[in-house]
Design a protein around this motif. Structure first.
Motif, PDB file in Angstrom:
ATOM      1  N   ILE A  97       0.761  -1.142   0.010  1.00 55.00           N
ATOM      2  CA  ILE A  97      -0.007  -0.127  -0.090  1.00 55.00           C
ATOM      3  C   ILE A  97       0.913   1.146  -0.066  1.00 55.00           C
ATOM      4  O   ILE A  97       1.718   1.454   0.813  1.00 55.00           O
ATOM      5  N   ALA A 172       2.955  -1.428   4.266  1.00 53.63           N
ATOM      6  CA  ALA A 172       2.267  -0.105   3.909  1.00 53.63           C
ATOM      7  C   ALA A 172       3.138   1.043   4.094  1.00 53.63           C
ATOM      8  O   ALA A 172       3.721   1.035   5.298  1.00 53.63           O
ATOM      9  N   MET A 199      -5.578   1.128   5.954  1.00 51.20           N
ATOM     10  CA  MET A 199      -4.205   0.738   5.537  1.00 51.20           C
ATOM     11  C   MET A 199      -3.117   0.180   6.512  1.00 51.20           C
ATOM     12  O   MET A 199      -2.485  -0.849   6.357  1.00 51.20           O
TER      13      MET A 199
END
Length: 257
Positions: A97, A172, A199
Motif C-alpha cells: 500500500i 504499507a 491501510m
C-alpha cells in the motif's frame, strides 16, 4: 486563585490534555463556563491556544496542511532521497500500500526505475501515484476508489475504506503531517484517519516515510501509536535527540538517510 495564575494553569492543562472541553475546564477550576471562555479568549488572542468545535487545543497542534502544489516542492530534495531509499524495501512478488502523499509519490516514481521488480501489486488512494505507475507493466496498480479531495488528489471516504478492508498486504508506506515523539502519527483531520487506519490494519509491516520537518509536531488525532511503527524512514537532518526519544518510546527502527 487569581486570574493570571488560573490562566497559566489553564494553559498547562490544555497542553497536557491536547484537547479539552469548556465544561471540563470549568469543572477542574471550579469556575463558571463564562469565566473559562473569557480566559480562553485571552489565551487565544495571545496565540497560545486555538478554539475548535467542542473545545480547545494548544496552538502547537497542527491544524491544517498546505495544498498539494505547495507540499510537492517543499523539502523536495529530502523527499526524493527518502522515496528512493524506501523503494528498496519493496520486493518482487509483494503487495504494497502506498498512502497518499508527496513523499510516497517519490516512492512510486522510483519504482518505475526498478526494472528488476516483477509481479508487484501497488494499492493506493492517490490519483497522482496511480498516474505515475500507469505505464509500468511489471506493476499491477489498484486504486481504492472513493471521494476525491481536490487539494491533494487523495481518494477517501466510505468507498476507499471498504476497499482497503478487503486487502492483506506485505507492507504499507504511510505518510503523515505530524509525527509526535510520544503519541506517534497524528493528523489534523478526523475525516482522513479512518482510511489511514485501514491501510495500517491491512499491512504486516508499517513503514512511515516523512521528512524531518514533520517530526516533533503534533496534530489532534492519533492514528498509529509510536510503538506500532516498524520502520521510520526520514532524512539526515532529523534531530538526534528526537530520534533517541522515539526509541525510548518504543519505535522499532529508524533510518535517517
Amino acid at each position: 486563585m487569581l486570574t493570571g495564575e488560573r490562566r497559566i494553569k489553564l494553559l498547562e492543562t490544555i497542553e497536557n490534555k491536547q484537547f479539552i472541553s469548556v465544561s471540563q475546564l470549568s469543572e477542574i477550576f471550579k469556575v463558571h463556563e463564562t469565566t473559562i471562555r473569557r480566559d480562553l479568549d485571552e489565551l487565544e488572542s495571545q496565540g497560545l491556544v486555538v478554539r475548535i468545535h467542542g473545545g480547545v487545543v494548544p496552538a502547537s497542534i497542527k491544524q491544517d496542511e498546505p495544498v498539494f502544489e505547495d507540499r510537492a516542492t517543499e523539502k523536495i530534495t529530502e523527499k526524493i532521497r527518502i522515496g528512493k531509499y524506501a523503494a528498496k524495501f519493496i520486493n518482487s512478488g509483494e503487495a504494497v500500500i502506498l498512502d497518499s502523499g508527496t513523499t510516497t509519490l517519490q516512492i512510486a516514481k522510483t519504482l518505475n526505475e526498478m526494472s528488476h521488480l516483477q509481479d508487484v501489486t501497488i494499492i493506493t488512494n492517490d490519483v497522482n501515484i496511480a498516474s505515475v505507475l500507469r505505464s509500468n507493466r511489471t506493476i499491477t496498480t489498484i486504486v481504492t476508489g472513493g471521494t476525491l479531495f481536490h487539494d491533494s488528489y487523495m481518494l477517501n471516504g466510505q468507498i476507499a475504506n471498504e476497499s482497503l478492508q478487503q486487502f492483506s498486504v506485505d507492507k504499507a508506506f504511510i505518510a503523515t503531517p505530524a509525527l509526535n515523539i510520544e503519541k506517534g502519527l497524528t493528523h489534523f483531520n478526523e475525516l482522513l484517519i479512518t482510511t489511514k487506519r485501514n491501510m495500517i490494519a491491512a499491512a504486516a509491516k508499517k513503514i512511515v516515510v516523512t521528512d524531518h520537518t514533520k517530526i516533533g509536531r503534533r496534530a489532534l488525532y492519533t492514528f498509529l501509536p509510536i510503538n506500532k511503527i516498524d520502520l521510520l524512514i526520514t532524512d539526515d537532518q532529523t534531530d538526534i535527540k528526537l530520534i533517541e526519544e522515539m526509541y525510548k518510546n518504543g519505535i522499532k527502527r529508524i533510518e535517517s538517510i
